[in-house]
Design a protein around this motif. Structure first.
Motif, mmCIF file in Angstrom:
data_model
loop_
_atom_site.group_PDB
_atom_site.id
_atom_site.type_symbol
_atom_site.label_atom_id
_atom_site.label_comp_id
_atom_site.label_asym_id
_atom_site.label_seq_id
_atom_site.Cartn_x
_atom_site.Cartn_y
_atom_site.Cartn_z
ATOM 1 N N ASP A 37 0.816 -1.216 0.000
ATOM 2 C CA ASP A 37 0.000 0.000 0.000
ATOM 3 C C ASP A 37 0.847 1.261 0.000
ATOM 4 N N LYS A 38 2.001 1.203 0.645
ATOM 5 C CA LYS A 38 2.866 2.375 0.717
ATOM 6 C C LYS A 38 4.275 1.995 0.285
ATOM 7 N N VAL A 39 4.964 2.955 -0.287
ATOM 8 C CA VAL A 39 6.346 2.750 -0.707
ATOM 9 C C VAL A 39 7.222 3.769 0.012
ATOM 10 N N LYS A 40 8.357 3.286 0.506
ATOM 11 C CA LYS A 40 9.285 4.175 1.208
ATOM 12 C C LYS A 40 10.574 4.324 0.413
ATOM 13 N N LEU A 41 10.934 5.578 0.139
ATOM 14 C CA LEU A 41 12.214 5.893 -0.481
ATOM 15 C C LEU A 41 13.185 6.349 0.600
ATOM 16 N N GLU A 42 14.418 5.893 0.508
ATOM 17 C CA GLU A 42 15.484 6.369 1.393
ATOM 18 C C GLU A 42 16.635 6.871 0.519
ATOM 19 N N LYS A 64 6.456 13.353 -4.905
ATOM 20 C CA LYS A 64 5.383 14.327 -5.110
ATOM 21 C C LYS A 64 4.407 13.890 -6.197
ATOM 22 N N ARG A 65 4.903 13.086 -7.135
ATOM 23 C CA ARG A 65 4.060 12.692 -8.276
ATOM 24 C C ARG A 65 3.172 11.501 -7.960
ATOM 25 N N LEU A 66 3.610 10.622 -7.051
ATOM 26 C CA LEU A 66 2.881 9.390 -6.783
ATOM 27 C C LEU A 66 2.197 9.424 -5.424
ATOM 28 N N PRO A 67 1.072 8.732 -5.281
ATOM 29 C CA PRO A 67 0.403 8.659 -3.975
ATOM 30 C C PRO A 67 1.095 7.660 -3.061
ATOM 31 N N ASN A 68 0.957 7.876 -1.776
ATOM 32 C CA ASN A 68 1.424 6.908 -0.770
ATOM 33 C C ASN A 68 2.915 6.579 -0.883
ATOM 34 N N VAL A 69 3.713 7.595 -1.185
ATOM 35 C CA VAL A 69 5.170 7.416 -1.213
ATOM 36 C C VAL A 69 5.775 8.364 -0.179
ATOM 37 N N ALA A 196 -2.204 -1.932 -8.046
ATOM 38 C CA ALA A 196 -2.609 -1.562 -9.405
ATOM 39 C C ALA A 196 -3.551 -0.359 -9.414
ATOM 40 N N GLY A 197 -4.460 -0.301 -8.448
ATOM 41 C CA GLY A 197 -5.434 0.784 -8.419
ATOM 42 C C GLY A 197 -4.854 2.136 -8.035
ATOM 43 N N LYS A 198 -3.650 2.145 -7.516
ATOM 44 C CA LYS A 198 -3.034 3.407 -7.089
ATOM 45 C C LYS A 198 -1.882 3.844 -7.996
ATOM 46 N N ARG A 199 -1.584 3.042 -8.994
ATOM 47 C CA ARG A 199 -0.502 3.406 -9.902
ATOM 48 C C ARG A 199 -0.942 4.543 -10.831
#
Length: 489
Positions: A37-42, A64-69, A196-199
Protein backbone atom coordinates in the motif's frame (compact mmCIF):
# COMPACT_ATOMS: atom_id res chain seq x y z
CA UNK A 1 16.86 34.80 -10.94
CA UNK A 2 20.36 33.60 -11.72
CA UNK A 3 20.81 30.21 -13.25
CA UNK A 4 23.02 28.35 -10.79
CA UNK A 5 23.67 24.99 -12.37
CA UNK A 6 23.15 23.42 -15.74
CA UNK A 7 24.36 20.09 -17.17
CA UNK A 8 24.14 18.72 -20.68
CA UNK A 9 21.09 16.76 -21.84
CA UNK A 10 22.76 13.43 -21.10
CA UNK A 11 23.41 14.11 -17.45
CA UNK A 12 21.23 16.66 -15.64
CA UNK A 13 21.70 17.83 -12.07
CA UNK A 14 19.34 20.19 -10.32
CA UNK A 15 20.08 21.35 -6.79
CA UNK A 16 16.51 21.25 -5.44
CA UNK A 17 15.26 20.85 -1.89
CA UNK A 18 12.48 18.80 -0.34
CA UNK A 19 11.07 17.41 2.89
CA UNK A 20 13.65 15.54 4.95
CA UNK A 21 12.53 13.99 8.24
CA UNK A 22 12.79 10.58 9.88
CA UNK A 23 10.00 8.15 8.98
CA UNK A 24 9.29 4.63 10.13
CA UNK A 25 10.57 1.83 7.90
CA UNK A 26 8.32 0.08 5.41
CA UNK A 27 8.44 -3.59 4.46
CA UNK A 28 11.17 -4.28 1.93
CA UNK A 29 10.13 -4.86 -1.64
CA UNK A 30 11.84 -5.34 -4.97
CA UNK A 31 11.03 -5.59 -8.64
CA UNK A 32 8.61 -8.41 -9.17
CA UNK A 33 7.54 -8.60 -5.51
CA UNK A 34 3.97 -8.14 -4.35
CA UNK A 35 2.81 -4.53 -4.38
CA UNK A 36 2.35 -2.81 -1.04
CA UNK A 37 0.00 0.00 0.00
CA UNK A 38 2.87 2.38 0.72
CA UNK A 39 6.35 2.75 -0.71
CA UNK A 40 9.28 4.17 1.21
CA UNK A 41 12.21 5.89 -0.48
CA UNK A 42 15.48 6.37 1.39
CA UNK A 43 18.10 8.73 -0.03
CA UNK A 44 21.69 8.68 1.24
CA UNK A 45 24.03 11.45 0.14
CA UNK A 46 27.04 13.50 1.19
CA UNK A 47 25.97 17.05 2.00
CA UNK A 48 28.24 18.66 -0.60
CA UNK A 49 28.11 15.96 -3.28
CA UNK A 50 26.44 16.93 -6.54
CA UNK A 51 25.62 13.32 -7.46
CA UNK A 52 23.83 12.86 -4.16
CA UNK A 53 21.78 16.00 -4.73
CA UNK A 54 20.68 14.58 -8.09
CA UNK A 55 19.32 11.44 -6.42
CA UNK A 56 17.62 13.62 -3.86
CA UNK A 57 15.88 15.66 -6.54
CA UNK A 58 14.75 12.55 -8.42
CA UNK A 59 13.38 10.93 -5.28
CA UNK A 60 11.56 14.07 -4.22
CA UNK A 61 9.97 14.52 -7.64
CA UNK A 62 8.75 10.92 -7.63
CA UNK A 63 7.40 11.28 -4.09
CA UNK A 64 5.38 14.33 -5.11
CA UNK A 65 4.06 12.69 -8.28
CA UNK A 66 2.88 9.39 -6.78
CA UNK A 67 0.40 8.66 -3.98
CA UNK A 68 1.42 6.91 -0.77
CA UNK A 69 5.17 7.42 -1.21
CA UNK A 70 7.24 8.61 1.75
CA UNK A 71 10.86 9.63 1.76
CA UNK A 72 13.69 9.78 4.29
CA UNK A 73 17.01 11.44 3.56
CA UNK A 74 20.18 10.69 5.51
CA UNK A 75 23.41 12.73 5.43
CA UNK A 76 26.14 10.27 4.50
CA UNK A 77 29.27 10.50 6.65
CA UNK A 78 32.28 8.30 7.39
CA UNK A 79 34.68 7.63 10.25
CA UNK A 80 38.46 7.33 10.23
CA UNK A 81 40.53 4.71 12.04
CA UNK A 82 40.26 6.75 15.26
CA UNK A 83 36.47 6.75 15.14
CA UNK A 84 36.37 10.46 14.23
CA UNK A 85 34.04 11.92 11.61
CA UNK A 86 35.66 12.12 8.19
CA UNK A 87 34.57 13.80 4.97
CA UNK A 88 35.99 14.09 1.46
CA UNK A 89 35.30 17.80 1.58
CA UNK A 90 36.53 18.55 5.06
CA UNK A 91 35.00 19.85 8.26
CA UNK A 92 32.65 22.18 6.41
CA UNK A 93 30.73 19.18 5.04
CA UNK A 94 30.51 17.52 8.46
CA UNK A 95 29.16 20.75 9.95
CA UNK A 96 26.63 21.04 7.11
CA UNK A 97 25.48 17.46 7.71
CA UNK A 98 24.95 18.15 11.42
CA UNK A 99 22.91 21.28 10.68
CA UNK A 100 20.70 19.44 8.20
CA UNK A 101 20.10 16.54 10.59
CA UNK A 102 19.42 18.88 13.50
CA UNK A 103 17.12 21.26 11.65
CA UNK A 104 15.17 18.29 10.27
CA UNK A 105 14.70 16.75 13.70
CA UNK A 106 13.46 19.92 15.40
CA UNK A 107 11.72 21.72 12.53
CA UNK A 108 11.04 19.05 9.93
CA UNK A 109 8.17 20.71 8.02
CA UNK A 110 10.35 23.77 7.39
CA UNK A 111 13.42 21.84 6.28
CA UNK A 112 12.74 22.05 2.50
CA UNK A 113 12.48 25.82 2.82
CA UNK A 114 15.68 25.93 4.87
CA UNK A 115 17.56 23.92 2.26
CA UNK A 116 16.19 25.99 -0.59
CA UNK A 117 17.35 29.15 1.17
CA UNK A 118 20.69 27.53 1.91
CA UNK A 119 21.25 26.62 -1.75
CA UNK A 120 20.66 30.26 -2.66
CA UNK A 121 23.16 31.37 0.01
CA UNK A 122 26.18 29.18 -0.86
CA UNK A 123 28.85 31.07 1.02
CA UNK A 124 30.31 29.70 4.24
CA UNK A 125 27.93 31.54 6.57
CA UNK A 126 24.90 31.27 4.29
CA UNK A 127 23.26 28.79 6.65
CA UNK A 128 22.63 31.71 9.00
CA UNK A 129 20.52 33.50 6.38
CA UNK A 130 18.66 30.25 5.67
CA UNK A 131 17.86 29.71 9.35
CA UNK A 132 16.59 33.27 9.80
CA UNK A 133 14.50 32.93 6.64
CA UNK A 134 12.81 29.91 8.21
CA UNK A 135 12.09 31.67 11.49
CA UNK A 136 14.91 30.16 13.55
CA UNK A 137 17.76 32.27 14.86
CA UNK A 138 21.28 31.09 13.94
CA UNK A 139 22.10 31.05 17.66
CA UNK A 140 19.22 28.68 18.35
CA UNK A 141 20.29 26.35 15.55
CA UNK A 142 23.91 26.44 16.73
CA UNK A 143 22.81 25.56 20.26
CA UNK A 144 20.68 22.64 19.05
CA UNK A 145 23.57 21.36 16.92
CA UNK A 146 25.94 21.63 19.89
CA UNK A 147 23.56 19.58 22.05
CA UNK A 148 22.22 17.10 19.51
CA UNK A 149 24.24 17.18 16.29
CA UNK A 150 26.68 14.45 17.27
CA UNK A 151 23.93 12.04 18.30
CA UNK A 152 21.83 12.74 15.21
CA UNK A 153 24.81 12.21 12.93
CA UNK A 154 25.46 8.90 14.68
CA UNK A 155 21.87 7.89 13.92
CA UNK A 156 22.38 8.68 10.22
CA UNK A 157 25.69 6.81 10.21
CA UNK A 158 24.10 3.76 11.86
CA UNK A 159 21.28 3.68 9.32
CA UNK A 160 23.74 3.80 6.42
CA UNK A 161 25.80 0.99 7.94
CA UNK A 162 22.72 -1.15 8.48
CA UNK A 163 21.65 -0.58 4.88
CA UNK A 164 25.15 -1.34 3.58
CA UNK A 165 25.41 2.10 1.96
CA UNK A 166 28.84 3.69 1.43
CA UNK A 167 28.09 6.17 -1.37
CA UNK A 168 25.12 8.11 -2.75
CA UNK A 169 22.23 5.67 -3.03
CA UNK A 170 18.48 5.22 -3.23
CA UNK A 171 16.61 2.42 -1.47
CA UNK A 172 13.05 1.47 -2.39
CA UNK A 173 11.40 -0.34 0.48
CA UNK A 174 14.84 -1.23 1.78
CA UNK A 175 16.17 -2.57 -1.54
CA UNK A 176 18.85 -0.74 -3.60
CA UNK A 177 17.59 0.96 -6.73
CA UNK A 178 19.95 -0.08 -9.54
CA UNK A 179 18.40 1.78 -12.45
CA UNK A 180 19.51 4.88 -14.30
CA UNK A 181 19.52 8.34 -12.66
CA UNK A 182 16.58 9.44 -14.79
CA UNK A 183 13.22 10.64 -13.62
CA UNK A 184 11.12 8.15 -15.62
CA UNK A 185 13.30 5.18 -14.70
CA UNK A 186 12.95 5.85 -10.96
CA UNK A 187 9.28 6.74 -11.38
CA UNK A 188 8.59 3.39 -13.04
CA UNK A 189 10.50 1.48 -10.36
CA UNK A 190 8.46 3.08 -7.57
CA UNK A 191 5.14 3.12 -9.42
CA UNK A 192 5.19 -0.63 -10.04
CA UNK A 193 5.42 -1.32 -6.31
CA UNK A 194 2.08 0.36 -5.65
CA UNK A 195 -1.21 -1.57 -5.87
CA UNK A 196 -2.61 -1.56 -9.40
CA UNK A 197 -5.43 0.78 -8.42
CA UNK A 198 -3.03 3.41 -7.09
CA UNK A 199 -0.50 3.41 -9.90
CA UNK A 200 -0.24 6.45 -12.16
CA UNK A 201 -0.62 5.76 -15.87
CA UNK A 202 1.93 7.47 -18.11
CA UNK A 203 1.81 7.94 -21.89
CA UNK A 204 4.14 5.74 -23.91
CA UNK A 205 6.41 7.71 -26.23
CA UNK A 206 7.59 6.53 -29.61
CA UNK A 207 11.21 7.04 -28.54
CA UNK A 208 10.78 4.90 -25.41
CA UNK A 209 9.27 2.10 -27.47
CA UNK A 210 12.02 2.40 -30.06
CA UNK A 211 14.75 2.11 -27.43
CA UNK A 212 13.77 -1.48 -26.69
CA UNK A 213 14.27 -2.41 -30.35
CA UNK A 214 17.66 -0.78 -30.82
CA UNK A 215 20.52 -3.34 -30.73
CA UNK A 216 23.14 -2.42 -28.16
CA UNK A 217 26.05 -0.71 -29.94
CA UNK A 218 29.71 -1.42 -29.31
CA UNK A 219 30.67 0.64 -26.28
CA UNK A 220 34.10 1.34 -24.85
CA UNK A 221 35.26 3.48 -21.95
CA UNK A 222 38.83 4.72 -21.71
CA UNK A 223 40.19 5.46 -18.23
CA UNK A 224 43.55 5.69 -16.47
CA UNK A 225 45.02 5.59 -12.98
CA UNK A 226 43.06 8.04 -10.85
CA UNK A 227 40.45 8.60 -13.58
CA UNK A 228 37.54 6.21 -13.22
CA UNK A 229 34.24 5.72 -15.01
CA UNK A 230 31.09 7.26 -13.58
CA UNK A 231 28.63 4.53 -12.54
CA UNK A 232 25.67 6.91 -12.62
CA UNK A 233 26.58 7.98 -16.12
CA UNK A 234 26.74 4.32 -17.03
CA UNK A 235 23.11 4.13 -15.96
CA UNK A 236 22.23 6.83 -18.46
CA UNK A 237 23.77 4.87 -21.32
CA UNK A 238 22.04 1.69 -20.11
CA UNK A 239 18.71 3.50 -20.13
CA UNK A 240 19.28 4.72 -23.67
CA UNK A 241 20.51 1.34 -24.93
CA UNK A 242 19.14 -1.60 -22.90
CA UNK A 243 21.61 -4.45 -22.70
CA UNK A 244 24.66 -2.33 -23.50
CA UNK A 245 27.91 -3.66 -21.98
CA UNK A 246 31.06 -1.55 -21.92
CA UNK A 247 34.60 -2.68 -22.54
CA UNK A 248 36.90 -0.68 -20.26
CA UNK A 249 40.29 0.21 -21.74
CA UNK A 250 43.30 1.72 -20.04
CA UNK A 251 44.75 4.73 -21.82
CA UNK A 252 48.12 3.00 -22.10
CA UNK A 253 46.69 -0.24 -23.49
CA UNK A 254 47.63 -1.43 -27.01
CA UNK A 255 43.91 -1.55 -27.91
CA UNK A 256 43.45 2.15 -27.11
CA UNK A 257 46.63 3.13 -28.96
CA UNK A 258 45.51 1.17 -32.02
CA UNK A 259 41.82 2.14 -32.13
CA UNK A 260 41.86 5.66 -30.66
CA UNK A 261 45.34 7.13 -31.17
CA UNK A 262 44.12 10.75 -31.09
CA UNK A 263 42.17 10.52 -27.84
CA UNK A 264 43.11 13.53 -25.71
CA UNK A 265 40.81 13.50 -22.65
CA UNK A 266 39.72 10.91 -20.07
CA UNK A 267 37.33 9.48 -19.13
CA UNK A 268 35.98 9.00 -22.63
CA UNK A 269 32.76 7.12 -23.41
CA UNK A 270 32.95 5.84 -26.98
CA UNK A 271 29.91 4.56 -28.88
CA UNK A 272 29.84 2.87 -32.24
CA UNK A 273 28.43 5.38 -34.76
CA UNK A 274 25.36 3.75 -36.28
CA UNK A 275 22.07 5.02 -37.67
CA UNK A 276 20.18 3.71 -34.63
CA UNK A 277 22.61 5.36 -32.21
CA UNK A 278 22.29 8.68 -34.02
CA UNK A 279 18.51 8.43 -33.81
CA UNK A 280 18.56 7.78 -30.06
CA UNK A 281 21.12 10.55 -29.40
CA UNK A 282 19.84 13.10 -31.91
CA UNK A 283 19.32 15.86 -29.32
CA UNK A 284 22.67 15.26 -27.61
CA UNK A 285 24.54 15.26 -30.93
CA UNK A 286 22.80 18.45 -32.03
CA UNK A 287 23.75 20.10 -28.72
CA UNK A 288 27.40 19.17 -29.23
CA UNK A 289 27.50 16.79 -26.26
CA UNK A 290 29.20 14.11 -28.38
CA UNK A 291 32.35 14.60 -30.43
CA UNK A 292 32.17 12.91 -33.82
CA UNK A 293 35.20 10.79 -34.66
CA UNK A 294 35.70 8.33 -37.51
CA UNK A 295 33.12 5.61 -36.90
CA UNK A 296 32.49 6.65 -33.29
CA UNK A 297 30.67 9.15 -31.11
CA UNK A 298 32.64 10.21 -28.03
CA UNK A 299 31.40 11.77 -24.80
CA UNK A 300 34.16 13.35 -22.71
CA UNK A 301 32.97 13.51 -19.11
CA UNK A 302 34.13 16.90 -17.80
CA UNK A 303 31.70 17.08 -14.90
CA UNK A 304 33.90 15.54 -12.21
CA UNK A 305 37.50 14.47 -12.51
CA UNK A 306 39.53 13.74 -15.63
CA UNK A 307 42.82 14.09 -17.44
CA UNK A 308 44.05 15.84 -20.57
CA UNK A 309 46.20 12.85 -21.39
CA UNK A 310 48.04 14.32 -24.38
CA UNK A 311 48.68 17.77 -22.89
CA UNK A 312 52.12 19.19 -22.20
CA UNK A 313 52.92 19.14 -18.44
CA UNK A 314 53.01 22.54 -16.68
CA UNK A 315 54.70 21.87 -13.32
CA UNK A 316 53.36 23.79 -10.33
CA UNK A 317 50.62 25.61 -12.26
CA UNK A 318 46.98 25.53 -11.12
CA UNK A 319 44.61 26.99 -13.69
CA UNK A 320 41.29 28.09 -12.22
CA UNK A 321 38.26 28.41 -14.52
CA UNK A 322 35.44 30.59 -13.21
CA UNK A 323 32.68 33.03 -14.01
CA UNK A 324 33.51 36.18 -12.08
CA UNK A 325 29.99 36.53 -10.64
CA UNK A 326 29.35 32.84 -9.99
CA UNK A 327 29.04 32.41 -6.19
CA UNK A 328 30.80 29.04 -6.36
CA UNK A 329 33.64 30.46 -8.43
CA UNK A 330 34.01 33.36 -5.99
CA UNK A 331 34.13 30.86 -3.12
CA UNK A 332 36.89 28.92 -4.89
CA UNK A 333 38.97 32.05 -5.48
CA UNK A 334 38.67 33.12 -1.87
CA UNK A 335 39.59 29.68 -0.56
CA UNK A 336 42.65 29.40 -2.79
CA UNK A 337 43.92 32.89 -2.01
CA UNK A 338 43.47 32.22 1.70
CA UNK A 339 45.42 28.94 1.38
CA UNK A 340 48.13 30.68 -0.64
CA UNK A 341 48.51 33.40 1.98
CA UNK A 342 48.75 30.79 4.74
CA UNK A 343 51.30 28.75 2.74
CA UNK A 344 48.99 25.73 2.60
CA UNK A 345 49.51 25.06 -1.11
CA UNK A 346 52.28 22.95 -2.68
CA UNK A 347 55.65 24.69 -2.66
CA UNK A 348 56.12 27.00 -5.67
CA UNK A 349 52.49 26.53 -6.75
CA UNK A 350 51.16 29.28 -9.02
CA UNK A 351 47.54 30.24 -9.65
CA UNK A 352 46.28 31.43 -13.04
CA UNK A 353 42.64 32.46 -13.45
CA UNK A 354 40.64 32.01 -16.66
CA UNK A 355 37.04 32.88 -17.50
CA UNK A 356 34.10 30.93 -18.90
CA UNK A 357 31.91 32.52 -21.55
CA UNK A 358 31.41 32.97 -25.30
CA UNK A 359 32.94 35.37 -27.81
CA UNK A 360 31.68 36.19 -31.31
CA UNK A 361 32.43 38.96 -33.80
CA UNK A 362 29.92 41.78 -34.17
CA UNK A 363 29.08 43.51 -37.48
CA UNK A 364 32.16 45.69 -37.18
CA UNK A 365 34.45 42.74 -36.53
CA UNK A 366 34.89 43.57 -32.84
CA UNK A 367 34.54 40.83 -30.22
CA UNK A 368 31.10 40.61 -28.60
CA UNK A 369 30.62 38.61 -25.44
CA UNK A 370 28.06 36.44 -23.71
CA UNK A 371 28.31 35.35 -20.08
CA UNK A 372 25.88 33.42 -17.89
CA UNK A 373 25.31 36.31 -15.48
CA UNK A 374 25.05 38.95 -18.18
CA UNK A 375 27.02 42.00 -19.30
CA UNK A 376 28.20 43.01 -15.79
CA UNK A 377 29.96 39.66 -15.51
CA UNK A 378 32.00 39.82 -18.71
CA UNK A 379 32.84 43.45 -17.96
CA UNK A 380 34.20 42.29 -14.60
CA UNK A 381 36.13 39.51 -16.38
CA UNK A 382 37.81 42.20 -18.47
CA UNK A 383 38.79 44.28 -15.44
CA UNK A 384 40.32 41.26 -13.75
CA UNK A 385 42.30 40.35 -16.86
CA UNK A 386 43.59 43.93 -17.11
CA UNK A 387 44.67 43.85 -13.45
CA UNK A 388 46.31 40.44 -13.94
CA UNK A 389 48.35 41.76 -16.87
CA UNK A 390 49.22 45.29 -15.71
CA UNK A 391 49.16 44.96 -11.91
CA UNK A 392 49.61 41.22 -11.17
CA UNK A 393 50.82 41.76 -7.59
CA UNK A 394 47.49 43.43 -6.74
CA UNK A 395 45.13 40.86 -8.30
CA UNK A 396 44.60 38.68 -5.22
CA UNK A 397 43.99 41.70 -2.99
CA UNK A 398 41.48 43.04 -5.50
CA UNK A 399 39.67 39.70 -5.72
CA UNK A 400 39.32 39.44 -1.95
CA UNK A 401 37.82 42.93 -1.84
CA UNK A 402 35.67 42.57 -4.95
CA UNK A 403 34.33 39.17 -3.97
CA UNK A 404 32.74 40.64 -0.85
CA UNK A 405 29.99 41.87 -3.18
CA UNK A 406 30.92 40.99 -6.74
CA UNK A 407 27.53 42.08 -8.15
CA UNK A 408 27.97 45.66 -6.91
CA UNK A 409 28.53 48.25 -9.63
CA UNK A 410 31.07 50.03 -7.44
CA UNK A 411 34.11 48.03 -8.48
CA UNK A 412 36.25 51.15 -8.01
CA UNK A 413 35.82 50.85 -4.24
CA UNK A 414 37.39 47.37 -4.28
CA UNK A 415 40.16 48.57 -6.59
CA UNK A 416 41.07 51.47 -4.33
CA UNK A 417 40.96 49.23 -1.23
CA UNK A 418 43.46 46.94 -2.98
CA UNK A 419 45.77 49.87 -3.72
CA UNK A 420 44.90 50.11 -7.42
CA UNK A 421 44.39 53.19 -9.56
CA UNK A 422 40.83 52.63 -10.80
CA UNK A 423 41.37 55.02 -13.73
CA UNK A 424 44.36 52.98 -14.93
CA UNK A 425 42.20 49.85 -14.81
CA UNK A 426 39.35 51.55 -16.68
CA UNK A 427 41.75 52.90 -19.32
CA UNK A 428 42.79 49.33 -20.11
CA UNK A 429 39.24 48.23 -20.92
CA UNK A 430 39.61 48.17 -24.73
CA UNK A 431 42.83 46.18 -24.49
CA UNK A 432 40.99 43.93 -22.03
CA UNK A 433 38.36 43.11 -24.64
CA UNK A 434 41.02 41.48 -26.79
CA UNK A 435 42.36 39.63 -23.74
CA UNK A 436 38.90 38.30 -22.90
CA UNK A 437 38.19 37.17 -26.47
CA UNK A 438 41.44 35.20 -26.43
CA UNK A 439 40.71 33.78 -22.97
CA UNK A 440 37.15 32.71 -23.84
CA UNK A 441 38.51 31.01 -26.97
CA UNK A 442 41.12 29.14 -24.95
CA UNK A 443 38.65 27.91 -22.34
CA UNK A 444 36.15 26.87 -25.01
CA UNK A 445 38.87 24.88 -26.78
CA UNK A 446 39.26 22.83 -23.60
CA UNK A 447 35.51 22.19 -23.43
CA UNK A 448 35.29 23.59 -19.89
CA UNK A 449 31.84 24.94 -19.01
CA UNK A 450 31.46 24.71 -15.22
CA UNK A 451 32.62 27.26 -12.63
CA UNK A 452 34.72 26.46 -10.68
CA UNK A 453 36.90 23.98 -12.57
CA UNK A 454 40.62 23.37 -12.15
CA UNK A 455 43.55 22.13 -14.23
CA UNK A 456 46.62 21.08 -12.26
CA UNK A 457 50.00 20.95 -13.98
CA UNK A 458 48.44 21.01 -17.43
CA UNK A 459 46.86 17.57 -17.28
CA UNK A 460 44.78 16.82 -14.19
CA UNK A 461 41.24 18.23 -14.46
CA UNK A 462 38.54 18.49 -11.82
CA UNK A 463 35.27 20.29 -11.11
CA UNK A 464 34.56 21.72 -7.66
CA UNK A 465 36.59 22.41 -4.54
CA UNK A 466 35.85 18.96 -3.15
CA UNK A 467 37.66 17.33 -6.06
CA UNK A 468 40.57 19.77 -5.84
CA UNK A 469 41.06 18.86 -2.18
CA UNK A 470 41.77 15.27 -3.25
CA UNK A 471 44.89 16.34 -5.14
CA UNK A 472 48.09 15.84 -3.10
CA UNK A 473 49.15 19.20 -1.72
CA UNK A 474 45.66 20.72 -1.80
CA UNK A 475 44.14 18.75 1.09
CA UNK A 476 44.06 21.84 3.33
CA UNK A 477 42.19 24.02 0.86
CA UNK A 478 38.74 24.29 2.39
CA UNK A 479 35.51 24.08 0.40
CA UNK A 480 34.37 27.18 2.35
CA UNK A 481 30.76 26.03 2.66
CA UNK A 482 30.35 25.03 -0.98
CA UNK A 483 27.35 22.80 -1.68
CA UNK A 484 29.22 20.88 -4.38
CA UNK A 485 27.32 22.76 -7.07
CA UNK A 486 28.54 25.18 -9.72
CA UNK A 487 27.52 27.55 -12.47
CA UNK A 488 27.59 26.24 -16.04
CA UNK A 489 26.86 27.80 -19.38
Amino acid sequence: MKKILKWGPIFVLYVVVSLLHPLSSSAAGGKGEAAVDKVKLEIFFEAMDGTGWQWFFLGDAVRKRLPNVSMSVYPLVAKNSKGEWESKRGQAEIDESMRIATFGRFNGPMLPIYLNARSLSPWAEGWRDAAIFCGMSPEELEAKVARNGEALLKEAYARAEKAGVASAAVLINGQPYKGAPRILALFEAVNERLPAGKRVAMPKTAQAAAAKDVPAPKFRIVVSSGVEKNDMLMGVFSNKFPGIKPEVLDFDSPERVKDFPDLDFLPAYILEDTKDVRTMLAEEIKAGIFAERKGYLVYFDKQGRGMYAAAKPEPGLLKVFVMSQCPYGVTAENGLIDALNKKLLPENARIEIHYIGDSVKDEDGRPAFKSLHGTPEWEEDIRQLVIAKKFPAKLNSYLLERNRDVTSTRWETAAEAAGLDSKAVADGFEEGRALLAKDFEYVSSLGITTSPSFLWEGRFFMVGMGELAKIPGFEKVTAQGSTGAGCAK
